[in-house]
Design an enzyme around this catalytic site. Structure first.
Site, short mmCIF file in Angstrom:
data_model
loop_
_atom_site.label_atom_id
_atom_site.label_comp_id
_atom_site.label_asym_id
_atom_site.label_seq_id
_atom_site.Cartn_x
_atom_site.Cartn_y
_atom_site.Cartn_z
N LYS A 78 67.31 94.67 30.50
CA LYS A 78 67.02 96.04 30.14
C LYS A 78 67.11 96.24 28.62
CE LYS A 78 68.75 98.41 33.64
NZ LYS A 78 69.82 99.09 34.42
N ASP B 189 47.53 67.14 20.68
CA ASP B 189 47.45 68.50 20.18
C ASP B 189 47.89 69.41 21.33
OD1 ASP B 189 46.84 70.83 18.85
OD2 ASP B 189 44.89 70.14 18.17
N GLY C 129 52.58 71.63 7.41
CA GLY C 129 52.55 71.60 5.94
C GLY C 129 53.27 70.42 5.33
N GLY D 155 50.31 66.48 10.38
CA GLY D 155 48.94 66.46 10.89
C GLY D 155 48.01 66.14 9.73
#
Lengths: 404, 404
Positions: free
Chosen positions: A87, A164, A325, A347
């Site tokens: 809640k 990926d 990055g 990457g």
């Protein structure tokens, strides 16, 4: 005492927090208290929430801690989240920053099956941070394309390659075919180089199919599973971890975690979500945005995640994987911030290298070696062509950002 | 076209949104585009994300819409959330406000099994809003206590009673015992009054146990399930809905939904979370904070949730259940805002009545009848003692708030 203690940061007027905290402690447990007859108070005392601490931080913000006795809930993440933030999550500006479990409750959670030590054994590397890279631009591509990317990455000396996270089961590269193809390529590379690279395949699909699919992955020789846990549920991760027939390393992806954790004033903290809970429920590796890249968390948040993953505890340690990055010029900073017990994950910083992914991997490995040798990257670049090229392209430190 | 179109509201500098949107559309699909050879562009065109629309709202905010082709993901909520808001959720101030599914994709989702029409048949009430009440202060209490509360609520003429969402499996009132006891009491009341009250039992515990537990609930004669879906996952709700052996109405509780939806700038919208997705994945009833009580969403948000639940669509309608802070004096306002097709849900507004829960239920039913008859509550109170008492205690309209 058998309980969880939840920490919240909430907004309100100075002087009102005590009443507010008391309202939460009762409202989320026994409901009312002072108007109950003495006898009922005696019966309910062991269920009553308890205000543990109130710290006013600024004039309109306070950190409060409330204890919830274990008799109130079953000891699972859904029940505990509903109790401490069900809640309340709908009730104005309030952020759940931590949940502490008493030792007896904690014992019900598995922690990572392999952890840092187990992953190191699998790749047979004990003396340096690991290196990971990510498939790039693989949507709409076929198995050949994936295989050649995987081969290049492995030849670059990366220890882990992950799917990926947006690559799901699809006609061109179905789950089982990816595992078979990946396993073959990595066996070939191992035979050529002696280096073992693990491939984490994205476990996706409907919830009820995941366990069977993961077991099948294991049968097919998969190395590890990538899992978008926050689009399923932490309890689902825990069930995958607990299944003895799966028994594969699980790499938790932070996909969608920002929906609950990104706001400074609402939801949950990243350290609870990507740190404590991923470790408790059994992730062997936890990916999170590094403080250097374009998807930037601030450094304090990132180090708080790391602390939860590796601090002394009864659970195995979860490998911290700062991501996004990252390029070779950041390796000294990464090792300064995260120490040796991390996975350096890139990457664009691998694939964007002038010599391709193999060159990118090598540049990273050269940078890691340089840091461990106490050599500057600039010095190391004299003898290491790939590192030299990477530094020319991306520089040193976080000044130049890498395209994700 | 087979695709989903996601709508985002994001922060940034005026004039930069086009580039940003293009970056998202590519980054979350094929990765890069303009630097690809013509042939590869041809091959990948059907996977490429597409910027559909950019509306600058204020100088530093824009609403953008991006289409993601269906070849990129499996057609399930986890895959679609990862695609459209996986990485992006971690990337600064951005809120996912809607996802539109093309008709072919939508067909894979079940929608509510019973919906408004089916629930009305179960309680045999077709001509007025339904009335629901909530157990109060039941933690630490035994079955006798629950039974007497349930009896009082049913005698008051409520159509549905739900478990408190923080009541889990526990020694005093285990799941199966609650169902048996509840079923008995409600049968007794039906024999006395001819009125049928449904009891929604809280389905809780580990994810993999839910379906078996829900099937068992059905065997034991349970009327409906309450489910804290947001501490599990929308896909788990969908699986419960799809299971033919369960086939019970599902009442979705908004517990923990605020963690993802409460922030104005981050996460997802309430209308997507508590509206569209709950309906698509199969909730028969959706609870959400009313705009009148102390847990207040603003009225625009609440009406947007309602619209998603009942607008013309191929799915059955989901019953909107505005909750929190509801007392009989609010009934005219509730019916004005939500029409007849809603469930009026009260905790304190039923139990806090001077004549107890039975009196509280009656007062609500009298208020509903008055509104349908075109009578003011004040007029109706002359002939209706319980309503008169309620108005004396809580007044008319939203001026006085009810203790939750």
């Amino acid at each position: 005492m058998s309980e969880v203690i939840a920490t919240y940061v909430l907004s309100g007027k100075s002087g009102t927090f005590e009443k507010k905290a008391e309202g939460i402690a009762l409202g989320l447990t026994v409901g009312s208290w002072t108007d109950l007859p003495q006898l009922e108070q005696e019966q309910l005392r062991k269920y009553k929430g308890r205000v543990v601490e109130i710290n006013e931080l600024e004039s309109d913000t306070a950190e409060i801690r409330i204890a919830y006795p274990s008799g109130n809930y079953s000891n699972d993440i859904p029940a505990i989240l509903t109790t401490v933030f069900g809640k309340l999550s709908l009730d104005g500006r309030v952020k759940l920053t931590d949940i502490e479990f008493s030792d007896d409750l904690k014992k019900a959670y598995p922690g990572p099956r392999f952890g840092i030590g187990g992953i190191r054994e699998k790749v047979n590397v004990f003396d340096r941070p690991l290196l990971m890279s990510i498939f790039k631009g693989v949507i709409g591509r076929d198995l050949d394309y994936l295989q050649s990317q995987l081969r290049a990455q492995a030849l670059g000396g990366v220890d882990l390659v992950k799917d990926d996270e947006i690559l799901f089961d699809n006609e061109l590269t179905p789950f089982e075919e990816r595992i078979k193809a990946g396993t073959n390529i990595l066996r070939e590379v191992f035979e050529e180089t002696g280096a073992r690279t693990l491939y984490a395949v994205n476990l996706s699909g409907r919830t009820a199919t995941l366990r069977e699919k993961a077991r099948r992955a294991r049968e097919l020789g998969a190395d590890a599973l990538l899992f978008n846990v926050f689009t399923y549920g932490l309890d689902v991760l825990q069930e995958l971890r607990e299944d003895e027939e799966i028994s594969l390393p699980i790499m938790a992806h932070p996909s969608f975690s920002g929906a609950s954790a990104a706001s400074p004033q609402y939801g949950v903290s990243y350290s609870l979500w990507l740190g404590k809970f991923l470790r408790m429920t059994g992730a062997d590796l936890s990916l999170f945005p590094s403080p250097y890249g374009s998807v930037a968390l601030d450094k304090k948040q990132v180090l708080a995640i790391r602390d939860e993953l590796v601090k002394p505890d009864e659970f195995n340690e979860t490998f911290p994987v700062p991501s996004a990055g990252i390029h070779p010029g950041l390796v000294p900073q990464l090792i300064a911030d995260f120490g040796h017990e991390c996975v350096i994950n890139a990457g664009g910083g691998v694939h964007g290298h002038p010599d391709g992914a193999a060159g990118g991997g090598k540049a990273f490995r050269q940078a890691i070696e340089a840091v461990l040798d106490g050599t500057t990257l600039v010095e190391a670049a004299f003898a290491n062509k790939e590192l030299d090229e990477a530094l020319k392209l991306w520089g040193e430190g976080a000044a130049v950002s890498v395209k994700k």
